[in-house]
Write an enzyme that holds these catalytic residues in place. Structure first.
Site: not given
Length: 284
Positions: A99, A134, A166, A199, A220
């Site tokens: 597994r 992510k 950012k 960004e 962006d």
């Protein structure tokens, strides 16, 4: 800081701890300790195979006496019925590693397959599809590895190997010039050689980014039309700066962004919502 191999080893320790615990009591109670057998990995869905090298680490870590014979390597296009590898050894070891190995192989192969589909949309262009942060906690190294196997490129691995300024950083720092200047001063003071990406949300911020001297500009949530205009503007002022498109880009819109002349398109969907590639590990 831990190496990639150390992080993978930590992941395997955790995987076995949560799955095997103090023992696979079904296997231990039904299978004699000295019984030897073979199992083969059968592909059940078309895609790109990924994780074979990690599977070898899984088997070797649990039982170094397991013998793995590989027939299909990472990065290969596979179809239902293909046999990727065969593993021979103690049946108890085969059953207890099954597994953990399948979870990794299916996840990595799903990511590699998805990445290959996205990159295929950019065929003939110099643009590359990028992953993001992510990722599944603890599995980032494997998921980033799968993106590369699928033909994509890795963005930064984590917060440590690139400076990505950012909107929140800009707002807290007091503006783009202040944020970029502070980042450069930080790198110099700490002897860091890190690329600086910024960004941007509009043309004014693009001009500020170019004046500040960043290495890469991230457009962006720009539309393809705005992206084309922005790329022309950036190339006219500084042809050497890298350009990345990001934000809500799908496989259906990817080509339109690539044709605008950007160097990279980042897509969170490569890792955050991928379906695993179907496969099984069966005795024969």
């Amino acid at each position: 800081m831990k190496t990639t191999d150390q992080l993978i080893d930590d992941l395997l320790n955790l995987a076995f701890a949560e799955d095997v615990g103090d023992g696979d009591h079904t296997t231990l109670s039904t299978i004699p300790a000295d019984e030897i057998g073979r199992q083969r990995l059968i592909v059940k869905e078309e895609g790109i195979l990924a994780g074979v090298e990690i599977a070898a680490k899984v088997f070797a870590k649990f039982d170094p006496e397991l013998k793995m014979t590989v027939y299909i390597n990472d990065g290969s296009h596979v179809r239902p019925g293909d046999i990727a590898f065969v593993v021979e050894g103690k049946v108890r070891s085969l059953l207890q590693t099954e597994r953990v190995m399948l979870n990794i192989m299916q996840r990595m192969s799903g990511i590699a397959t998805t990445t290959a589909r996205y990159q295929a949309q950019l065929e003939g262009l110099s643009c590359k599809v990028l992953d993001t942060r992510k990722t599944t906690p603890g599995m980032r190294m494997l998921e980033k590895m799968a993106v590369k196997i699928g033909g994509g490129e890795n963005h930064r691995i984590g917060l440590f190997d690139m400076i990505l300024i950012k909107d929140n950083h800009v707002d807290f720092a007091g503006g783009i010039p202040q944020a970029v200047s502070a980042a450069k001063d930080y790198c110099k003071a700490n002897n860091k050689s890190l690329k600086i990406e910024l960004e941007v949300r509009n043309e004014d911020e693009i001009r500020q980014a170019l004046n500040a001297g960043v290495d890469r500009i991230m457009l962006d949530n720009f539309t393809p039309e705005r992206t084309k205009t922005a790329v022309e503007m950036i190339r006219a002022i500084n042809p050497g700066v890298e350009i990345e498109s990001s934000g809500g880009i799908t496989i259906d819109t990817l080509r339109a962004y690539g044709e605008c002349g950007v160097d990279f398109v980042s897509v969170g969907a490569l890792t955050h919502s991928v379906k695993g590639l179907d496969m099984s590990f069966k005795a024969f």
